[in-house]
Design a protein around this motif. Structure first.
Motif, PDB file in Angstrom:
ATOM      1  N   GLU A  83      18.105  27.721  20.688  1.00  0.00           N
ATOM      2  CA  GLU A  83      17.522  28.758  19.829  1.00  0.00           C
ATOM      3  C   GLU A  83      17.802  28.442  18.366  1.00  0.00           C
ATOM      4  OE1 GLU A  83      18.955  32.571  20.956  1.00  0.00           O
ATOM      5  OE2 GLU A  83      18.087  32.488  22.951  1.00  0.00           O
ATOM      6  N   ILE A  84      16.828  28.760  17.519  1.00  0.00           N
ATOM      7  CA  ILE A  84      17.018  28.623  16.080  1.00  0.00           C
ATOM      8  C   ILE A  84      16.626  29.935  15.424  1.00  0.00           C
ATOM      9  CG2 ILE A  84      16.610  26.141  16.082  1.00  0.00           C
ATOM     10  CD1 ILE A  84      13.856  26.653  14.996  1.00  0.00           C
ATOM     11  N   GLU A  85      17.164  30.170  14.239  1.00  0.00           N
ATOM     12  CA  GLU A  85      16.840  31.394  13.514  1.00  0.00           C
ATOM     13  C   GLU A  85      15.808  31.077  12.447  1.00  0.00           C
ATOM     14  OE1 GLU A  85      20.191  33.581  12.097  1.00  0.00           O
ATOM     15  OE2 GLU A  85      21.176  33.533  14.056  1.00  0.00           O
ATOM     16  N   VAL A  86      14.724  31.862  12.435  1.00  0.00           N
ATOM     17  CA  VAL A  86      13.623  31.645  11.505  1.00  0.00           C
ATOM     18  C   VAL A  86      13.400  32.920  10.703  1.00  0.00           C
ATOM     19  CG1 VAL A  86      11.163  31.092  11.328  1.00  0.00           C
ATOM     20  CG2 VAL A  86      12.540  30.018  13.102  1.00  0.00           C
ATOM     21  N   GLU A  87      13.293  32.762   9.387  1.00  0.00           N
ATOM     22  CA  GLU A  87      13.005  33.904   8.516  1.00  0.00           C
ATOM     23  C   GLU A  87      11.492  33.995   8.372  1.00  0.00           C
ATOM     24  OE1 GLU A  87      14.731  35.701   4.424  1.00  0.00           O
ATOM     25  OE2 GLU A  87      14.026  33.620   4.343  1.00  0.00           O
ATOM     26  N   ILE A  88      10.915  35.113   8.862  1.00  0.00           N
ATOM     27  CA  ILE A  88       9.460  35.261   8.836  1.00  0.00           C
ATOM     28  C   ILE A  88       8.996  36.132   7.670  1.00  0.00           C
ATOM     29  CG2 ILE A  88       9.166  34.824  11.285  1.00  0.00           C
ATOM     30  CD1 ILE A  88       9.014  37.835  11.727  1.00  0.00           C
ATOM     31  N   ALA A  89       9.905  36.856   7.058  1.00  0.00           N
ATOM     32  CA  ALA A  89       9.639  37.680   5.875  1.00  0.00           C
ATOM     33  C   ALA A  89      10.964  37.819   5.142  1.00  0.00           C
ATOM     34  CB  ALA A  89       9.088  39.049   6.281  1.00  0.00           C
ATOM     35  N   PRO A  90      10.940  38.272   3.889  1.00  0.00           N
ATOM     36  CA  PRO A  90      12.209  38.445   3.187  1.00  0.00           C
ATOM     37  C   PRO A  90      13.145  39.387   3.951  1.00  0.00           C
ATOM     38  CG  PRO A  90      10.396  38.596   1.647  1.00  0.00           C
ATOM     39  CD  PRO A  90       9.791  38.539   3.018  1.00  0.00           C
ATOM     40  N   LYS A 131      16.372  29.139   9.049  1.00  0.00           N
ATOM     41  CA  LYS A 131      17.615  29.537   8.391  1.00  0.00           C
ATOM     42  C   LYS A 131      18.836  28.945   9.074  1.00  0.00           C
ATOM     43  CE  LYS A 131      16.194  31.900   5.001  1.00  0.00           C
ATOM     44  NZ  LYS A 131      16.475  31.481   3.641  1.00  0.00           N
ATOM     45  N   LYS A 132      18.780  28.790  10.398  1.00  0.00           N
ATOM     46  CA  LYS A 132      19.920  28.260  11.137  1.00  0.00           C
ATOM     47  C   LYS A 132      19.399  27.456  12.319  1.00  0.00           C
ATOM     48  CE  LYS A 132      24.009  29.836  13.646  1.00  0.00           C
ATOM     49  NZ  LYS A 132      24.684  31.017  14.182  1.00  0.00           N
ATOM     50  N   ALA A 133      19.794  26.193  12.376  1.00  0.00           N
ATOM     51  CA  ALA A 133      19.378  25.328  13.481  1.00  0.00           C
ATOM     52  C   ALA A 133      20.533  24.398  13.824  1.00  0.00           C
ATOM     53  CB  ALA A 133      18.146  24.515  13.101  1.00  0.00           C
ATOM     54  N   ALA A 134      21.282  24.750  14.845  1.00  0.00           N
ATOM     55  CA  ALA A 134      22.400  23.924  15.274  1.00  0.00           C
ATOM     56  C   ALA A 134      21.875  22.774  16.130  1.00  0.00           C
ATOM     57  CB  ALA A 134      23.383  24.765  16.073  1.00  0.00           C
ATOM     58  N   ASP A 135      22.506  21.615  15.987  1.00  0.00           N
ATOM     59  CA  ASP A 135      22.094  20.454  16.786  1.00  0.00           C
ATOM     60  C   ASP A 135      22.332  20.731  18.265  1.00  0.00           C
ATOM     61  OD1 ASP A 135      21.321  18.989  14.613  1.00  0.00           O
ATOM     62  OD2 ASP A 135      23.277  18.019  14.358  1.00  0.00           O
ATOM     63  N   ALA A 180      13.622  17.947  17.749  1.00  0.00           N
ATOM     64  CA  ALA A 180      15.038  17.605  17.666  1.00  0.00           C
ATOM     65  C   ALA A 180      15.491  17.452  16.216  1.00  0.00           C
ATOM     66  CB  ALA A 180      15.306  16.315  18.433  1.00  0.00           C
ATOM     67  N   ALA A 181      14.555  17.127  15.310  1.00  0.00           N
ATOM     68  CA  ALA A 181      14.907  16.878  13.914  1.00  0.00           C
ATOM     69  C   ALA A 181      14.772  18.112  13.024  1.00  0.00           C
ATOM     70  CB  ALA A 181      14.028  15.755  13.366  1.00  0.00           C
ATOM     71  N   ILE A 182      14.508  19.274  13.598  1.00  0.00           N
ATOM     72  CA  ILE A 182      14.378  20.492  12.783  1.00  0.00           C
ATOM     73  C   ILE A 182      15.720  20.808  12.133  1.00  0.00           C
ATOM     74  CG2 ILE A 182      14.030  22.987  12.879  1.00  0.00           C
ATOM     75  CD1 ILE A 182      11.925  22.525  14.984  1.00  0.00           C
ATOM     76  N   LYS A 183      15.661  21.099  10.837  1.00  0.00           N
ATOM     77  CA  LYS A 183      16.878  21.414  10.097  1.00  0.00           C
ATOM     78  C   LYS A 183      16.647  22.648   9.228  1.00  0.00           C
ATOM     79  CE  LYS A 183      15.693  18.074   6.530  1.00  0.00           C
ATOM     80  NZ  LYS A 183      14.340  17.940   6.955  1.00  0.00           N
ATOM     81  N   ARG A 184      17.702  23.115   8.636  1.00  0.00           N
ATOM     82  CA  ARG A 184      17.633  24.294   7.774  1.00  0.00           C
ATOM     83  C   ARG A 184      16.726  24.005   6.582  1.00  0.00           C
ATOM     84  NH1 ARG A 184      22.078  27.130   4.080  1.00  0.00           N
ATOM     85  NH2 ARG A 184      21.112  29.189   4.067  1.00  0.00           N
ATOM     86  N   GLY A 185      15.839  24.958   6.283  1.00  0.00           N
ATOM     87  CA  GLY A 185      14.929  24.802   5.157  1.00  0.00           C
ATOM     88  C   GLY A 185      13.549  24.314   5.542  1.00  0.00           C
TER      89      GLY A 185
END
Length: 114
Positions: free
Chosen positions: A83-90, A75-79, A56-61
């Motif tokens: 679903e959250i967006e994760v950058e796995i490579a550049p 990269k994006k985690a709305a409260d 629940a405490a996951i945030k951007r960065g």
């Protein structure tokens, strides 16, 4: 001649047990359940509670590890979003279900020398 006769036990001797004796017979089962509760069930519930709070405490960065072993940067985690967006490579961003994240990695301290 070599075999002695066997006699059946009377019912009066079998029915003479007290209610306390039957309680003593179930005491080991109760003791086993109590030990299992305190050694297995209770710690597991505490661990699940901590994991739910971390998710629940996951945030951007934040740097996270998914159940598949993929390490990425959030990269994006709305409260409240599932679903959250994760950058796995550049420049490669994937959408990940929040419950599949197993670990939130702590940021590593810089190894700077003065």
């Amino acid at each position: 001649m070599f075999i002695s006769p066997a006699f059946a036990q009377t019912t009066a001797a079998a029915g003479a047990s007290s209610p306390f004796a039957s309680l003593v017979q179930f005491a080991p089962l109760v003791l086993i359940f109590v030990v299992f509760y305190f050694l297995l069930i209770r710690p597991q519930q505490a661990q699940q509670k901590k994991q739910k709070a971390r998710l629940a405490a996951i945030k951007r960065g934040d740097k996270v590890v998914t159940a598949g072993g993929v390490v990425g940067l959030v990269k994006k985690a709305a409260d409240g979003a599932n679903e959250i967006e994760v950058e796995i490579a550049p420049n490669v961003t994937v959408s990940v279900v929040r419950s599949t994240i197993t670990t939130v990695l702590a940021p590593e301290a810089a190894n700077d020398k003065k």
